[in-house]
Design a protein around this motif. Structure first.
Motif, PDB file in Angstrom:
ATOM      1  N   ALA A 144       0.837  -1.204   0.000  1.00 10.79           N
ATOM      2  CA  ALA A 144       0.000   0.000   0.000  1.00 10.79           C
ATOM      3  C   ALA A 144       0.871   1.253   0.000  1.00 10.79           C
ATOM      4  O   ALA A 144       0.556   2.253  -0.658  1.00 10.79           O
ATOM      5  N   HIS A 145       1.990   1.214   0.730  1.00  8.94           N
ATOM      6  CA  HIS A 145       2.918   2.353   0.746  1.00  8.94           C
ATOM      7  C   HIS A 145       3.575   2.538  -0.625  1.00  8.94           C
ATOM      8  O   HIS A 145       3.837   3.663  -1.054  1.00  8.94           O
ATOM      9  N   VAL A 146       3.859   1.433  -1.297  1.00  8.97           N
ATOM     10  CA  VAL A 146       4.491   1.506  -2.622  1.00  8.97           C
ATOM     11  C   VAL A 146       3.517   2.090  -3.643  1.00  8.97           C
ATOM     12  O   VAL A 146       3.885   2.937  -4.458  1.00  8.97           O
ATOM     13  N   ILE A 147       2.265   1.640  -3.612  1.00  3.64           N
ATOM     14  CA  ILE A 147       1.264   2.116  -4.572  1.00  3.64           C
ATOM     15  C   ILE A 147       1.102   3.627  -4.485  1.00  3.64           C
ATOM     16  O   ILE A 147       1.117   4.331  -5.493  1.00  3.64           O
ATOM     17  N   THR A 148       0.935   4.132  -3.278  1.00  3.79           N
ATOM     18  CA  THR A 148       0.509   5.519  -3.077  1.00  3.79           C
ATOM     19  C   THR A 148       1.648   6.503  -2.897  1.00  3.79           C
ATOM     20  O   THR A 148       1.406   7.701  -2.761  1.00  3.79           O
ATOM     21  N   ASN A 149       2.880   6.031  -2.885  1.00  2.00           N
ATOM     22  CA  ASN A 149       4.037   6.893  -2.661  1.00  2.00           C
ATOM     23  C   ASN A 149       4.088   7.425  -1.243  1.00  2.00           C
ATOM     24  O   ASN A 149       4.934   8.235  -0.903  1.00  2.00           O
ATOM     25  N   SER A 150       3.115   7.056  -0.448  1.00  2.00           N
ATOM     26  CA  SER A 150       3.085   7.319   0.977  1.00  2.00           C
ATOM     27  C   SER A 150       3.431   8.756   1.329  1.00  2.00           C
ATOM     28  O   SER A 150       3.017   9.690   0.647  1.00  2.00           O
ATOM     29  N   LYS A 151       4.194   8.958   2.405  1.00  2.00           N
ATOM     30  CA  LYS A 151       4.445  10.295   2.937  1.00  2.00           C
ATOM     31  C   LYS A 151       5.077  11.230   1.925  1.00  2.00           C
ATOM     32  O   LYS A 151       4.820  12.442   1.922  1.00  2.00           O
ATOM     33  N   VAL A 152       5.881  10.687   1.029  1.00  2.66           N
ATOM     34  CA  VAL A 152       6.580  11.524   0.054  1.00  2.66           C
ATOM     35  C   VAL A 152       5.594  12.298  -0.806  1.00  2.66           C
ATOM     36  O   VAL A 152       5.692  13.509  -0.959  1.00  2.66           O
ATOM     37  N   SER A 153       4.616  11.591  -1.405  1.00  2.00           N
ATOM     38  CA  SER A 153       3.661  12.277  -2.270  1.00  2.00           C
ATOM     39  C   SER A 153       2.744  13.174  -1.454  1.00  2.00           C
ATOM     40  O   SER A 153       2.333  14.242  -1.913  1.00  2.00           O
ATOM     41  N   ARG A 154       2.418  12.742  -0.262  1.00  2.00           N
ATOM     42  CA  ARG A 154       1.526  13.551   0.589  1.00  2.00           C
ATOM     43  C   ARG A 154       2.133  14.907   0.899  1.00  2.00           C
ATOM     44  O   ARG A 154       1.441  15.928   0.959  1.00  2.00           O
ATOM     45  N   LEU A 155       3.446  14.954   1.068  1.00  3.45           N
ATOM     46  CA  LEU A 155       4.111  16.185   1.465  1.00  3.45           C
ATOM     47  C   LEU A 155       4.740  16.953   0.315  1.00  3.45           C
ATOM     48  O   LEU A 155       4.815  18.180   0.347  1.00  3.45           O
ATOM     49  N   TYR A 156       5.209  16.236  -0.722  1.00  3.15           N
ATOM     50  CA  TYR A 156       6.039  16.895  -1.728  1.00  3.15           C
ATOM     51  C   TYR A 156       5.531  16.807  -3.158  1.00  3.15           C
ATOM     52  O   TYR A 156       5.957  17.583  -4.008  1.00  3.15           O
ATOM     53  N   SER A 157       4.653  15.866  -3.476  1.00 10.04           N
ATOM     54  CA  SER A 157       4.279  15.655  -4.870  1.00 10.04           C
ATOM     55  C   SER A 157       3.410  16.785  -5.404  1.00 10.04           C
ATOM     56  O   SER A 157       2.563  17.336  -4.698  1.00 10.04           O
ATOM     57  N   ASN A 158       3.618  17.119  -6.700  1.00 10.66           N
ATOM     58  CA  ASN A 158       2.768  18.083  -7.396  1.00 10.66           C
ATOM     59  C   ASN A 158       1.762  17.378  -8.298  1.00 10.66           C
ATOM     60  O   ASN A 158       1.024  18.031  -9.036  1.00 10.66           O
ATOM     61  N   ASP A 159       1.758  16.036  -8.252  1.00 13.73           N
ATOM     62  CA  ASP A 159       0.854  15.258  -9.084  1.00 13.73           C
ATOM     63  C   ASP A 159      -0.581  15.457  -8.610  1.00 13.73           C
ATOM     64  O   ASP A 159      -0.896  15.281  -7.430  1.00 13.73           O
ATOM     65  N   ALA A 160      -1.466  15.831  -9.551  1.00 11.59           N
ATOM     66  CA  ALA A 160      -2.853  16.144  -9.194  1.00 11.59           C
ATOM     67  C   ALA A 160      -3.579  14.937  -8.607  1.00 11.59           C
ATOM     68  O   ALA A 160      -4.361  15.075  -7.654  1.00 11.59           O
ATOM     69  N   ASN A 161      -3.332  13.749  -9.172  1.00  6.90           N
ATOM     70  CA  ASN A 161      -3.998  12.544  -8.676  1.00  6.90           C
ATOM     71  C   ASN A 161      -3.552  12.224  -7.257  1.00  6.90           C
ATOM     72  O   ASN A 161      -4.375  11.866  -6.399  1.00  6.90           O
ATOM     73  N   GLN A 162      -2.249  12.344  -6.988  1.00  4.24           N
ATOM     74  CA  GLN A 162      -1.734  12.090  -5.644  1.00  4.24           C
ATOM     75  C   GLN A 162      -2.343  13.070  -4.642  1.00  4.24           C
ATOM     76  O   GLN A 162      -2.775  12.682  -3.547  1.00  4.24           O
ATOM     77  N   LYS A 163      -2.373  14.341  -5.006  1.00  6.49           N
ATOM     78  CA  LYS A 163      -2.916  15.355  -4.088  1.00  6.49           C
ATOM     79  C   LYS A 163      -4.395  15.095  -3.793  1.00  6.49           C
ATOM     80  O   LYS A 163      -4.839  15.189  -2.639  1.00  6.49           O
ATOM     81  N   ALA A 164      -5.141  14.755  -4.839  1.00  7.39           N
ATOM     82  CA  ALA A 164      -6.568  14.490  -4.645  1.00  7.39           C
ATOM     83  C   ALA A 164      -6.776  13.271  -3.749  1.00  7.39           C
ATOM     84  O   ALA A 164      -7.652  13.272  -2.874  1.00  7.39           O
ATOM     85  N   PHE A 165      -5.948  12.237  -3.958  1.00  9.96           N
ATOM     86  CA  PHE A 165      -6.066  11.032  -3.139  1.00  9.96           C
ATOM     87  C   PHE A 165      -5.864  11.349  -1.665  1.00  9.96           C
ATOM     88  O   PHE A 165      -6.679  10.955  -0.817  1.00  9.96           O
ATOM     89  N   TRP A 166      -4.783  12.059  -1.342  1.00 15.04           N
ATOM     90  CA  TRP A 166      -4.474  12.323   0.059  1.00 15.04           C
ATOM     91  C   TRP A 166      -5.486  13.264   0.706  1.00 15.04           C
ATOM     92  O   TRP A 166      -5.819  13.118   1.888  1.00 15.04           O
ATOM     93  N   ASN A 167      -6.005  14.220  -0.054  1.00 14.91           N
ATOM     94  CA  ASN A 167      -7.042  15.098   0.486  1.00 14.91           C
ATOM     95  C   ASN A 167      -8.309  14.293   0.805  1.00 14.91           C
ATOM     96  O   ASN A 167      -8.944  14.495   1.846  1.00 14.91           O
ATOM     97  N   ASN A 168      -8.661  13.369  -0.087  1.00 13.56           N
ATOM     98  CA  ASN A 168      -9.837  12.524   0.161  1.00 13.56           C
ATOM     99  C   ASN A 168      -9.613  11.583   1.340  1.00 13.56           C
ATOM    100  O   ASN A 168     -10.525  11.325   2.128  1.00 13.56           O
ATOM    101  N   LEU A 169      -8.396  11.061   1.447  1.00 12.57           N
ATOM    102  CA  LEU A 169      -8.092  10.153   2.556  1.00 12.57           C
ATOM    103  C   LEU A 169      -8.158  10.889   3.892  1.00 12.57           C
ATOM    104  O   LEU A 169      -8.607  10.326   4.898  1.00 12.57           O
ATOM    105  N   LYS A 170      -7.730  12.136   3.914  1.00  9.47           N
ATOM    106  CA  LYS A 170      -7.814  12.932   5.148  1.00  9.47           C
ATOM    107  C   LYS A 170      -9.263  13.046   5.616  1.00  9.47           C
ATOM    108  O   LYS A 170      -9.554  12.983   6.816  1.00  9.47           O
ATOM    109  N   GLN A 171     -10.174  13.202   4.664  1.00  8.29           N
ATOM    110  CA  GLN A 171     -11.591  13.303   5.011  1.00  8.29           C
ATOM    111  C   GLN A 171     -12.117  11.981   5.581  1.00  8.29           C
ATOM    112  O   GLN A 171     -12.877  11.975   6.552  1.00  8.29           O
TER     113      GLN A 171
END
Length: 310
Positions: free
Chosen positions: A214-241
């Motif tokens: 699961a950490h490999v699929i989602t890029n985990s903390k790295v994408s949550r904090l640093y990624s500019n990828d729109a899909n990654q950002k949307a995923f983490w925002n939805n997961l926070k909810q």
């Protein structure tokens, strides 16, 4: 590759071309020099051979039809053969080489089951991570750690770039995944909370592997904090909810002392560590429990929406 006894779809082969950045229909391997003519060609002597999978005519209409050729299932005769298969899957999926380490405590049968789960996950999901040129890929729990994914950052002109250098899918799993209740009160009135989410007993040995993937699929903390990828950002925002909803539910149920409902939704103490572990624990239950709980389902469906291959 012949010994692996695998069948590839046309899409599988096209995907390999994308990962290794060359047309593997034309360039199937390394350079080859004919010892008799001394002519050198930019490909080896292997060939792609077409196989057609034909479904059996339905006999029992209550049973689903199955193809004669089972695509995607792998078998191994030895641990060594399994390690070679793992290398191939990693090169094809991640576009990187790997050093494989397997615990001596894993049997051939268990290793085969783990390889099939790993292969199935790589075929089902897009991977959001980048990888070092060669990674360490392990099935060996160490100390108090069942498994882990190790990333490192490198400064570039574009900023800090993160890559995975180690994936450890472990050889041990939390016994809490199949023992006891999620949430209960003992005979002395003390609250007992499971450390881990719940999975089916037959999937016990796949727990750590699925969690780490699961950490490999989602890029985990790295994408949550640093990624500019729109899909990654949307995923983490939805997961926070989803996580906020989960925590609110837990607070309300604990105030009501509603043990029955808590036992239906609680994802284990480890899921409270941070949002990354909330994700991995929920995804593990979603993939390995035939009747996943409410929030495991929400997490798994969210991962499917953002990372499942079309």
């Amino acid at each position: 590759m012949l010994e692996l006894n695998r069948t590839y779809t046309r899409q599988d082969i096209d995907n390999i071309s994308e990962r290794v950045d060359r047309d593997v229909w034309k360039y199937r391997g390394g350079w080859y020099t004919n010892p008799e003519t001394h002519v050198t060609t930019p490909y080896c002597r292997h060939e792609w051979v077409q196989q057609i999978a034909i479904k059996r005519p339905a006999v029992d209409t209550t049973q689903p039809e199955e193809p004669l050729i089972q695509v995607g299932t792998v078998t191994i005769k030895t641990i060594a053969e399994g390690k070679e298969l793992a290398k191939q899957i990693i090169e094809e999926t991640f576009g990187t080489k790997a050093k494989i380490e397997v615990s001596s405590k894993i049997s051939k049968e268990s290793f085969e089951k783990r390889l099939n789960q790993f292969k199935n996950l790589t075929e089902e999901y897009q991977v959001g991570n980048e990888f070092e040129g060669e990674i360490k890929f392990m099935f060996e729990s160490k100390g108090n750690t069942y498994g882990r994914v190790v990333q490192y950052g490198k400064q570039t002109i574009q900023g800090t770039k993160f890559k995975i250098r180690e994936i450890n899918l472990g050889h041990e799993n939390s016994p809490d995944t199949i023992k006891g209740d999620r949430y209960s009160i003992d005979e002395f009135g003390r609250v007992r909370e499971s450390w881990s989410p719940k999975i089916d007993a037959e999937n016990y040995e796949l727990g750590t592997l699925t969690h780490e993937f699961a950490h490999v699929i989602t890029n985990s903390k790295v994408s949550r904090l640093y990624s500019n990828d729109a899909n990654q950002k949307a995923f983490w925002n939805n997961l926070k909810q989803v996580r906020a909803e989960y925590n609110k539910d837990l607070t309300t149920l604990r105030q009501k002392n509603d043990i029955e409902e808590l036992n239906k939704v609680f994802l284990g103490q480890y899921s409270a560590t941070n949002i990354d572990e909330f994700l991995a624990e929920g995804f593990t239950e979603y993939k390995l429990n035939s009747n996943p709980s409410k929030y495991a389902k929400k997490i798994g469906e969210l991962v499917d929406t953002h990372f499942k291959k079309k």
